[in-house]
Structure formats: C-alpha cells, structure tokens
Design a protein around this motif. Sequence first.
Motif, PDB file in Angstrom:
ATOM      1  N   PHE A 184       1.033 -55.285 -15.671  1.00 18.33           N
ATOM      2  CA  PHE A 184       1.925 -55.487 -14.528  1.00 18.33           C
ATOM      3  C   PHE A 184       3.102 -56.390 -14.891  1.00 18.33           C
ATOM      4  O   PHE A 184       4.243 -56.135 -14.488  1.00 18.33           O
ATOM      5  CB  PHE A 184       1.167 -56.071 -13.330  1.00 18.33           C
ATOM      6  CG  PHE A 184       0.386 -55.047 -12.558  1.00 18.33           C
ATOM      7  CD1 PHE A 184       1.014 -54.240 -11.629  1.00 18.33           C
ATOM      8  CD2 PHE A 184      -0.967 -54.881 -12.778  1.00 18.33           C
ATOM      9  CE1 PHE A 184       0.311 -53.284 -10.916  1.00 18.33           C
ATOM     10  CE2 PHE A 184      -1.688 -53.925 -12.085  1.00 18.33           C
ATOM     11  CZ  PHE A 184      -1.051 -53.121 -11.153  1.00 18.33           C
ATOM     12  N   ILE A 207      -8.528 -48.467  -7.911  1.00 15.80           N
ATOM     13  CA  ILE A 207      -7.129 -48.677  -7.492  1.00 15.80           C
ATOM     14  C   ILE A 207      -6.374 -49.427  -8.583  1.00 15.80           C
ATOM     15  O   ILE A 207      -5.235 -49.077  -8.920  1.00 15.80           O
ATOM     16  CB  ILE A 207      -7.073 -49.429  -6.139  1.00 15.80           C
ATOM     17  CG1 ILE A 207      -7.653 -48.548  -5.034  1.00 15.80           C
ATOM     18  CG2 ILE A 207      -5.643 -49.857  -5.819  1.00 15.80           C
ATOM     19  CD1 ILE A 207      -7.902 -49.281  -3.721  1.00 15.80           C
ATOM     20  N   GLU A 208      -7.009 -50.458  -9.152  1.00 19.97           N
ATOM     21  CA  GLU A 208      -6.389 -51.208 -10.249  1.00 19.97           C
ATOM     22  C   GLU A 208      -6.090 -50.284 -11.421  1.00 19.97           C
ATOM     23  O   GLU A 208      -5.005 -50.313 -11.993  1.00 19.97           O
ATOM     24  CB  GLU A 208      -7.318 -52.343 -10.693  1.00 19.97           C
ATOM     25  CG  GLU A 208      -6.795 -53.143 -11.871  1.00 19.97           C
ATOM     26  CD  GLU A 208      -7.766 -54.207 -12.338  1.00 19.97           C
ATOM     27  OE1 GLU A 208      -7.921 -54.356 -13.565  1.00 19.97           O
ATOM     28  OE2 GLU A 208      -8.371 -54.898 -11.488  1.00 19.97           O
ATOM     29  N   ALA A 248      -3.141 -47.955 -10.579  1.00 17.69           N
ATOM     30  CA  ALA A 248      -1.880 -48.702 -10.633  1.00 17.69           C
ATOM     31  C   ALA A 248      -1.496 -48.996 -12.077  1.00 17.69           C
ATOM     32  O   ALA A 248      -0.322 -48.882 -12.458  1.00 17.69           O
ATOM     33  CB  ALA A 248      -1.996 -49.994  -9.828  1.00 17.69           C
ATOM     34  N   CYS A 249      -2.471 -49.357 -12.892  1.00 14.38           N
ATOM     35  CA  CYS A 249      -2.191 -49.611 -14.313  1.00 14.38           C
ATOM     36  C   CYS A 249      -1.741 -48.342 -15.014  1.00 14.38           C
ATOM     37  O   CYS A 249      -0.822 -48.382 -15.846  1.00 14.38           O
ATOM     38  CB  CYS A 249      -3.426 -50.185 -15.008  1.00 14.38           C
ATOM     39  SG  CYS A 249      -3.701 -51.921 -14.657  1.00 14.38           S
ATOM     40  N   GLY A 281      -0.102 -45.902 -13.708  1.00 11.85           N
ATOM     41  CA  GLY A 281       1.296 -45.711 -13.319  1.00 11.85           C
ATOM     42  C   GLY A 281       2.225 -46.647 -14.084  1.00 11.85           C
ATOM     43  O   GLY A 281       3.289 -46.227 -14.566  1.00 11.85           O
ATOM     44  N   CYS A 282       1.821 -47.891 -14.209  1.00 13.11           N
ATOM     45  CA  CYS A 282       2.632 -48.860 -14.961  1.00 13.11           C
ATOM     46  C   CYS A 282       2.722 -48.483 -16.430  1.00 13.11           C
ATOM     47  O   CYS A 282       3.791 -48.584 -17.050  1.00 13.11           O
ATOM     48  CB  CYS A 282       2.042 -50.268 -14.824  1.00 13.11           C
ATOM     49  SG  CYS A 282       2.256 -51.010 -13.204  1.00 13.11           S
TER      50      CYS A 282
END
Length: 189
Positions: A9, A146-147, A150-151, A153-154
């Motif tokens: 992130f 979810i983490e 999101a990771c 995507g990052c």
Amino acid sequence: MNTPAHLIFAATAFAQPDNRRRSLAALMGGFAPDFSLYALTAVSTLLLGIPAQTVFRELYYSPAWQQVFAIDNSFILWGVALTLSIWRRHDIWMVFCAAALLHLALDFPLHNHDARPHFWPLTDWVFISPFSYWDRAHHGDIVGWIEWAACAGCLFVLWRRFQGFVARVLIALGAVLQLLPTIIWRLIL
C-alpha cells in the motif's frame, strides 16, 4: 494488516519509478511501525530461544512490549514528525512519515485483542475493533480476503507503473510475502 500489505500500500501510494529515494522512503515508512515487533520477536526467538507461541501469546501483550508498540504506532508522534518534515520541506521524510501514518490508518480498524494504543502519549486508550485482519473469531477470514484483493489491485498498479526488471522482481516478491504470513500465522497460532 500483514506487514507486506503495508509495504504494498505504501509503495502504491508514494513510490515513483524515477525516484528511488522516494520509493525507498515509502517502503521504509510502511515498515517502520512494525519494526519493533520484528526486532523484539527476532531477539526473543532467535537469541533467547523463546518459543514463538510464547512470544505471540504472552510477550506481545506484556506491558513492556505494549509500551514499545505505543511509541512506534502513535498517530500523535508520526503526525508531529510529518508536520515537522512539511515545515522543513523535506520531501523524503514527508513520504516516510506519510507512509507510516498510512500503515497506522490501515491497522487501526483491523486489530481486536491485539490492538495498540495509537494515541500515545496523550492516552493509553486502545480501540478494540470488532474486526481483525487475522483472527477468525473477529472476521479475519473475510478481512484477509479483502486485504488480499486490495493488495492484488495495488500490485497490478505497481506492475504497470514500474517497468524495470528489479522493480518487477520486488513486486513479485511482495506478492509472495503477502501470502506467507497467512500460512505462518496458521502454523504458529
């Protein structure tokens, strides 16, 4: 959140392909609030021979360890450091402090019984979130997915942003390291 997620992130938010110092500051700032945990754990397990279960079930919650965590997980202290770096117009320190604050902002809502006093030295109050990034009793399985999403995507954004071979190896390593804590925590706890 798992430490590799914080690095991912922070890199997504602050790293730039043409600025290695800024990118390194982002990664180091993303890691800084967890540094003491790694240092204390390494000394305890590797040098003192204390079993990992004892470290994470007892020492982690001890007043001495919690005091250390209060310092490096303080919104107040990192906020002061960011303010000073802005005042002094020191871009690298601004990125470092902003990445550390991003780390805290992501951790704050995802710690239950393992929460830290994020507003030290003003108060020792601890926010006990109903959610945990790892504890199944507090939706850790859902938060973990979810983490991971999101990771992912990052990591995709970072892969597109950074074209160099070394950068892409580091991005791939970040993906592997993000998966490892899930496996390790299940073995330890």
